[in-house]
Design a protein around this motif. Structure first.
Motif, PDB file in Angstrom:
ATOM      1  N   GLY A  80       0.823  -1.216   0.000  1.00  0.00           N
ATOM      2  CA  GLY A  80       0.000   0.000   0.000  1.00  0.00           C
ATOM      3  C   GLY A  80       0.853   1.259   0.000  1.00  0.00           C
ATOM      4  O   GLY A  80       0.546   2.232  -0.686  1.00  0.00           O
ATOM      5  N   GLY A  81       1.951   1.217   0.766  1.00  0.00           N
ATOM      6  CA  GLY A  81       2.849   2.369   0.809  1.00  0.00           C
ATOM      7  C   GLY A  81       3.481   2.599  -0.555  1.00  0.00           C
ATOM      8  O   GLY A  81       3.572   3.729  -1.039  1.00  0.00           O
ATOM      9  N   TRP A  82       3.879   1.499  -1.187  1.00  0.00           N
ATOM     10  CA  TRP A  82       4.518   1.593  -2.510  1.00  0.00           C
ATOM     11  C   TRP A  82       3.542   2.179  -3.537  1.00  0.00           C
ATOM     12  O   TRP A  82       3.892   3.096  -4.294  1.00  0.00           O
ATOM     13  CB  TRP A  82       4.994   0.192  -2.946  1.00  0.00           C
ATOM     14  N   VAL A  94      -5.983   6.159   0.446  1.00  0.00           N
ATOM     15  CA  VAL A  94      -6.886   5.974   1.586  1.00  0.00           C
ATOM     16  C   VAL A  94      -8.322   5.755   1.088  1.00  0.00           C
ATOM     17  O   VAL A  94      -9.018   4.829   1.507  1.00  0.00           O
ATOM     18  CB  VAL A  94      -6.821   7.189   2.542  1.00  0.00           C
ATOM     19  N   LEU A  95      -8.727   6.599   0.162  1.00  0.00           N
ATOM     20  CA  LEU A  95     -10.091   6.513  -0.368  1.00  0.00           C
ATOM     21  C   LEU A  95     -10.322   5.171  -1.065  1.00  0.00           C
ATOM     22  O   LEU A  95     -11.308   4.465  -0.801  1.00  0.00           O
ATOM     23  CB  LEU A  95     -10.294   7.673  -1.349  1.00  0.00           C
ATOM     24  N   THR A  96      -9.379   4.804  -1.946  1.00  0.00           N
ATOM     25  CA  THR A  96      -9.519   3.547  -2.684  1.00  0.00           C
ATOM     26  C   THR A  96      -9.553   2.367  -1.710  1.00  0.00           C
ATOM     27  O   THR A  96     -10.378   1.460  -1.827  1.00  0.00           O
ATOM     28  CB  THR A  96      -8.312   3.369  -3.637  1.00  0.00           C
ATOM     29  N   GLY A 130      -4.246  -2.552   3.278  1.00  0.00           N
ATOM     30  CA  GLY A 130      -2.899  -2.225   2.813  1.00  0.00           C
ATOM     31  C   GLY A 130      -2.862  -0.810   2.256  1.00  0.00           C
ATOM     32  O   GLY A 130      -1.930  -0.046   2.506  1.00  0.00           O
ATOM     33  N   LEU A 131      -3.895  -0.461   1.503  1.00  0.00           N
ATOM     34  CA  LEU A 131      -3.930   0.875   0.913  1.00  0.00           C
ATOM     35  C   LEU A 131      -4.261   1.947   1.943  1.00  0.00           C
ATOM     36  O   LEU A 131      -3.818   3.090   1.840  1.00  0.00           O
ATOM     37  CB  LEU A 131      -4.969   0.924  -0.214  1.00  0.00           C
TER      38      LEU A 131
END
Ligand code: GLU
Ligand code: ASP
Length: 493
Positions: A80-82, A94-96, A130-131
């Motif tokens: 998610g960070g990547w 965050v939204l996704t 993760g996102l």
């Protein structure tokens, strides 16, 4: 000072903090509400008989599955960070993520979905979290200018938001489940995430633009190599799955073992890359070496803390007297005790650290005490079995007490560890530090998946004693390692 930083510093509309913190607080409150609400009944949904609305998965398998689910939730933070850094930017990630999490809970809400729906739902929640989770914390940090003194306090408020959501959810979801069935319980989790999403969507303009864009977007130069690596990764995965299928190894056990191994390999490779990188300076390498024993200690701490929703959930279900003063408690309610103690203790510890100032214990010492408290929380739970045998039902106060002790430990490990991670990680890897910290929790649950299956009424006393003593021993070792660690921390305390 930039115009934006200046305006953020002037913004004190949320308890002295920028108003954007209210957006993030609310979003994370509801995301954690959905996560911990669902998790409070997940294990029971898996192992209860079909006549009670469950999936009748054997208890030991269900416990291992919940652990690897937890491990994957935190391993996915790296991905998610990547994605946020390279493609979406933190705010859109965050939204996704929130939308995907909500779809996961909706999938679980479908009655008669059975095991296929369970696996699809867990996968969606893992991807979505993760996102969302690292990125929402990253956006918190980005509300502040580098020199803004309010950052730590901002994170403390955010941490209270996490635990307020984690506190409310098991009560609501547990009660709704008790009055209806598992699927309506999962609907509550979906509704919680939906409320978080709506709030985020309509108030995200308060977040400023520091984290709106990807920090290192993919461009025509590097897109090719990224796509090639992704392609190779996918091929390897397909070959591994096909080979497992060919050798009749496509089983839940294989999945559990694979995730356990990966959860340990992932932090090891992270550390190796950082230690070898030419972008890491000599001082940073020394700090990184000092960080490794702290990381290992955090793994042991989370191993016990996270078993609160697995082993202690089984203890609540099978070994605890749920009839108190004429009312019948739901076993899920016990999941509210951990965050409740956090909410009670966090302000006390924050006050104590300010009061003690320089006289407070150093980071390694705090970790040593923290993991020892986790061990003690398990030693306490050997007593009911020793005193009354493991077939009797015992007072809920045993669990309440055990959760209290582990949370004293959490106060010494969780906020301290997060801040130590940001200080000890090499600058070139700064944007990945949050993910690195979450990997301690991931590895903990990956290892946990291998041992939770040993817990049952007949092994109870030995289980709590062995795990508890091991944790205390780790604390003792760290205590004596402190001078070495302090030296290698090169000025960081
Ligand atoms: N229990 C906290 C949460 O859900 C912390 C987890 C961690 O830092 O590993 O956010
Ligand atoms: N204490 C955990 C965290 O800080 C919450 C929980 O396990 O319920 O959020």
């Amino acid at each position: 000072m930039s115009a934006q930083a200046e305006s953020a510093e002037r913004d004190t509309r949320f308890f002295g903090q920028p108003l954007g913190l209210a957006t993030l607080f609310t979003t994370e409150f509801w995301e954690r509400f959905s996560y911990y609400g669902m998790k409070a009944i997940l294990l029971f949904y898996m192992y209860y008989e079909t006549t009670k609305g469950g999936l009748a998965i054997p208890q030991a398998t269900a416990a291992a599955l919940v652990s690897i689910y937890g491990a994957l939730i935190y391993m996915s933070q790296v991905v998610g960070g990547w994605i946020a850094d390279r493609v979406l930017g933190n705010q859109r990630a965050v939204l996704t993520g929130g939308v995907i999490i909500m779809l996961g809970h909706i999938t679980l809400s479908i009655p008669f979905g059975g095991q296929p729906a369970l696996y699809v739902a867990l996968l969606l929640i893992i991807l979505g979290t993760g996102l969302l989770k690292t990125n929402v914390s990253k956006v918190v940090g980005d509300l502040y200018d580098e020199r803004d003194q309010r950052r730590d306090a901002g994170f403390s408020i955010f941490y209270i938001g996490i635990n307020a959501g984690a506190f409310l959810a098991p009560l609501v979801v547990g009660a709704v489940y008790g009055a209806t069935n598992f699927h309506v319980g999962f609907v509550c989790a979906a509704v919680g995430m939906a409320i978080g999403l709506v709030t985020y969507f309509f108030t995200r303009r308060l977040l400023g633009d520091r984290s709106a864009k990807p920090s290192a977007p993919l461009n025509s130069d590097n897109l090719g190599s990224v796509l090639r690596n992704l392609g190779i990764g996918l091929c390897v995965l397909v070959i591994l799955v096909a080979a497992a299928g060919f050798f009749h190894l496509l089983t839940v056990d294989t999945l559990v073992n694979a995730v356990s191994v990966l959860s340990i390999l992932l932090p090891i490779s992270y550390f190796t890359v950082m230690l070898r990188s030419p972008r890491t300076t000599a001082v940073e390498k020394s700090r990184l070496r000092a960080y490794i024993p702290l990381f290992i200690t955090a793994v042991v701490f989370w191993l016990i803390e996270e078993q609160g929703s697995v082993v202690l959930a089984i203890f609540a279900d099978k070994r605890t007297d749920l009839h108190v003063g004429g009312i019948t408690l739901q076993p899920a309610f016990f999941q509210s005790i951990n965050p409740l103690w956090v909410i009670v203790l966090a302000p006390i510890f924050a006050w104590a650290w300010t009061k003690l100032g320089d006289r407070q214990p150093s980071t390694p010492r705090k970790f040593a005490y923290g993991v020892a408290f986790a061990g003690l929380s398990y030693l306490l739970l050997t007593l009911p079995g020793l005193l009354y045998g493991t077939s009797a039902k015992v007072s809920p106060f045993w669990l309440i007490g055990s959760f209290f002790i582990v949370i004293v430990g959490e106060m010494l490990v969780s906020p301290v560890g997060l801040s130590a991670t940001t200080k000890l990680a090499p600058a070139a890897f700064a944007s990945q530090t949050m993910g690195l910290w979450f990997l301690s929790d991931a590895a903990a649950q990956g290892i946990s998946a291998q041992i939770v299956g040993f817990y049952s009424a007949s092994t109870e006393v030995a289980y709590f004693a062995i795990v508890g003593v091991c944790a205390i021993l780790v604390g003792v070792v760290l205590y004596f390692l402190t001078p070495w660690i302090a030296r290698h921390m090169e000025g960081v305390r």
